[in-house]
Design a protein around this motif. Structure first.
Motif, PDB file in Angstrom:
ATOM      1  N   UNK A 223       0.794  -1.224   0.000  1.00 15.64           N
ATOM      2  CA  UNK A 223       0.000   0.000   0.000  1.00 15.64           C
ATOM      3  C   UNK A 223       0.824   1.270   0.000  1.00 15.64           C
ATOM      4  N   UNK A 224       2.108   1.194   0.391  1.00 13.04           N
ATOM      5  CA  UNK A 224       2.966   2.380   0.435  1.00 13.04           C
ATOM      6  C   UNK A 224       3.274   2.887  -0.978  1.00 13.04           C
ATOM      7  N   UNK A 225       3.564   4.183  -1.051  1.00 13.05           N
ATOM      8  CA  UNK A 225       3.990   4.806  -2.309  1.00 13.05           C
ATOM      9  C   UNK A 225       5.460   5.188  -2.218  1.00 13.05           C
ATOM     10  N   UNK A 226       6.175   5.075  -3.331  1.00 11.92           N
ATOM     11  CA  UNK A 226       7.527   5.628  -3.405  1.00 11.92           C
ATOM     12  C   UNK A 226       7.737   6.221  -4.794  1.00 11.92           C
ATOM     13  N   UNK A 227       8.704   7.125  -4.889  1.00 12.05           N
ATOM     14  CA  UNK A 227       8.974   7.792  -6.159  1.00 12.05           C
ATOM     15  C   UNK A 227      10.227   7.185  -6.777  1.00 12.05           C
ATOM     16  N   UNK A 228      10.145   6.855  -8.055  1.00 12.36           N
ATOM     17  CA  UNK A 228      11.266   6.253  -8.773  1.00 12.36           C
ATOM     18  C   UNK A 228      11.748   7.249  -9.827  1.00 12.36           C
ATOM     19  N   UNK A 229      13.035   7.604  -9.752  1.00 11.21           N
ATOM     20  CA  UNK A 229      13.535   8.674 -10.612  1.00 11.21           C
ATOM     21  C   UNK A 229      14.991   8.447 -10.997  1.00 11.21           C
ATOM     22  N   UNK A 285       2.502  -3.460  -4.101  1.00 16.40           N
ATOM     23  CA  UNK A 285       1.419  -4.436  -4.111  1.00 16.40           C
ATOM     24  C   UNK A 285       1.740  -5.692  -3.342  1.00 16.40           C
ATOM     25  N   UNK A 286       3.035  -6.083  -3.356  1.00  7.20           N
ATOM     26  CA  UNK A 286       3.468  -7.296  -2.655  1.00  7.20           C
ATOM     27  C   UNK A 286       4.844  -7.061  -2.053  1.00  7.20           C
ATOM     28  N   UNK A 287       5.040  -7.619  -0.860  1.00  7.04           N
ATOM     29  CA  UNK A 287       6.374  -7.640  -0.250  1.00  7.04           C
ATOM     30  C   UNK A 287       6.586  -9.006   0.385  1.00  7.04           C
ATOM     31  N   UNK A 288       7.852  -9.370   0.539  1.00 10.19           N
ATOM     32  CA  UNK A 288       8.164 -10.706   1.039  1.00 10.19           C
ATOM     33  C   UNK A 288       7.864 -10.862   2.532  1.00 10.19           C
ATOM     34  N   UNK A 289       7.854  -9.751   3.277  1.00 14.36           N
ATOM     35  CA  UNK A 289       7.626  -9.815   4.714  1.00 14.36           C
ATOM     36  C   UNK A 289       6.447  -8.929   5.093  1.00 14.36           C
ATOM     37  N   UNK A 290       5.581  -9.397   5.998  1.00 10.62           N
ATOM     38  CA  UNK A 290       4.385  -8.610   6.384  1.00 10.62           C
ATOM     39  C   UNK A 290       4.723  -7.227   6.925  1.00 10.62           C
ATOM     40  N   UNK A 291       5.855  -7.109   7.619  1.00  9.32           N
ATOM     41  CA  UNK A 291       6.233  -5.827   8.209  1.00  9.32           C
ATOM     42  C   UNK A 291       6.939  -4.915   7.218  1.00  9.32           C
ATOM     43  N   UNK A 292       7.062  -5.373   5.970  1.00 11.25           N
ATOM     44  CA  UNK A 292       7.728  -4.566   4.958  1.00 11.25           C
ATOM     45  C   UNK A 292       9.193  -4.908   4.826  1.00 11.25           C
TER      46      UNK A 292
END
Length: 506
Positions: A223-229, A285-292
């Motif tokens: 759910x988090x957003x990040x900027x790729x540049x 959308x997906x991460x390997x660990x629940x805590x991020x």
């Protein structure tokens, strides 16, 4: 024979005749397209067999397989290395069984003979070196920086079973690599064992160059957003708490809204949700660990749904090649996507070392993108038409792009196609990874290493327990080759069967 059975045989015989003729004609058409570019005559017969195999496997032959098995005939499951001969053998047997001929001598033989697995073994020996007498699959080991300073370490690797030493040009520098080469040559002299030297040119891998955040250890979760540049001057932390920079991505036009973004070989997956002049906004959308997961520099980025037009050789790669070609027995190239990339590599080698030397040096093409898989036959033909060639299944990036489910079958498909072209395969990435890093193998990686025995070479990465990893892999490969050769089960005597059939006590 009953009339019904005879009719079945006749129908099967006619069906196989039609299949054989279609494969022959379609294969010849495809080979005719390739032939003008094949300057390496030893590859001509292999290319023709590959063309026949592709013609055969463009069909769903499962219904035919079940019918052939019913009559005790080959079910076409092991046709890779000599397609036409296998088809001809089945047709001849069906002709005899159905009464079309009285003896096999009455049926015309195939017009050409293909060398089959002997040709594959010859190519593997020439490129990868002769394997030990007690196993058929070679062991490649990625050398750590320790190899530049510790000659005794290399002696131990050789004594435990290392057959090929891999120098990864994505790490260290030419001074370190030269020390590795010098120590390895001395270690070979000490042990009396030979070892090929494989330089792996880094190629245009897209990586995270830097991460900007107000947090010391920035993490991303679903759910988090990040900027790729690619613009390092962009520092809008007010709207984007985490900014990921990659200078390789100087063209963001290829990343459209909803494009898939993968970080660290699939540890994180996200989708582009917005385009900006300075880059794109990505939602996790997906991460390997629940805590991020932590976001770090030097982690790989993959964009399986986007196409980036990047040169196959960076300026650094060209400089590395100048040193590598003088010291390498084998040159490997990363992120090759199509035949134009192969042509660019071959042209660069010819410009740097001359035509004769350039065509003599063996090449390894690493298959690590979905695009490369889709173009595998043309990659093989482009490479092997001019150079001795091997294919490496680089499963890290390939899994990130194709997904783990698709990877499980891609591994085998690549093996089959390469066997049809008599091209040796190197099985790599995360082989016995837990063993090499911690000293304890997992059950899953033991099975994976056993399957790797179908390839002509298996690669181990560096780790604290790499010596023990070589010993374990050596034992696994020796054991697995007693039970399987490529797709063929080796029917050695089973201890279980012997015990079951032992004479009862009186």
């Amino acid at each position: 024979m009953k009339e019904k059975e005879w009719n079945e045989l006749q129908s099967l015989y006619q069906g196989m005749q039609a299949l054989r003729q279609a494969v022959y004609e379609e294969g010849n058409v495809l080979y005719a397209e390739w032939e003008p570019g094949i300057s390496r005559t030893s590859f001509q017969m292999s290319a023709k067999n590959l063309a026949y195999y592709l013609a055969l496997r463009s069909r769903d032959i499962r219904p035919l397989q079940s019918k052939l098995s019913k009559w005790g005939l080959s079910s076409l499951g092991r046709t890779e290395s000599k397609v036409l001969q296998q088809l001809d053998a089945i047709v001849r047997n069906l002709a005899l069984m159905s009464g079309e001929i009285k003896q096999l001598a009455d049926y015309p033989k195939a017009s050409e003979k293909f060398p089959g697995r002997k040709k594959l073994a010859t190519e593997a020996n020439a490129l990868l070196g002769d394997p030990p007498k007690y196993r058929t699959t070679r062991i490649m080991v990625t050398l750590p920086e320790q190899a530049a300073e510790d000659k005794a370490f290399l002696v131990r690797l050789l004594e435990r079973g290392m057959d090929i030493a891999r120098i990864n040009c994505a790490h260290d520098d030419s001074a370190v690599w030269l020390k590795m080469v010098g120590n390895l040559k001395e270690a070979q002299h000490i042990t009396g064992k030979s070892c090929r030297i494989y330089f792996d040119i880094a190629g245009p891998k897209i990586r995270v160059d830097a991460v900007l955040s107000e947090k010391d250890k920035p993490r991303l979760k679903v759910g988090d957003l990040f900027f790729l540049s690619s613009d390092t001057s962009f520092k809008d932390l007010k709207h984007y708490p985490i900014i990921v920079f990659s200078e390789s991505l100087n063209l963001f036009d290829a990343l459209k809204v909803d494009s898939l973004v993968i970080l660290d070989d699939g540890v994180l997956e996200g989708r582009v949700v917005e385009q900006k002049p300075q880059g794109v906004v990505v939602q996790v959308g997906k991460v390997a660990k629940p805590k991020g997961i932590r976001v770090k520099a030097q982690k790989g980025l993959n964009f399986p749904e986007s196409t980036f037009r990047m040169p196959i050789l960076t300026e650094k790669d060209r400089q590395d090649l100048l040193m590598a070609e003088r010291n390498a027995d084998i040159l490997g190239f990363s992120f090759v996507r199509g035949s134009k990339d192969i042509a660019a590599i071959q042209k660069t080698l010819m410009e740097q070392i001359g035509n004769e030397a350039a065509t003599a040096i063996p090449l390894v093409i690493k298959i690590e993108t979905v695009e490369a898989v889709n173009h595998l036959p043309e990659l093989i033909v482009a490479g092997a038409s001019k150079n001795p060639l091997a294919i490496m299944i680089a499963r890290g990036d390939l899994a990130a792009e194709a997904g783990f489910l698709r990877l499980s079958e891609l591994q085998e498909e690549i093996l089959w196609i390469c066997e049809a072209a008599h091209i040796p395969v190197i099985w790599s990435t995360q082989v016995l990874e837990n063993m090499v890093k911690s000293g304890v193998p997992t059950r899953a990686e033991m099975s994976d290493a056993t399957m790797a025995g179908q390839a002509e070479c298996v690669m181990l990465n560096k780790g604290e327990f790499v010596e023990e990893g070589i010993t374990l892999l050596d034992a696994i490969l020796v054991q697995s080759q007693q039970n399987r050769s490529k797709k063929t089960a080796q029917l050695r005597a089973l201890k279980i069967a012997k015990k079951a059939w032992r004479k009862p006590k009186k």
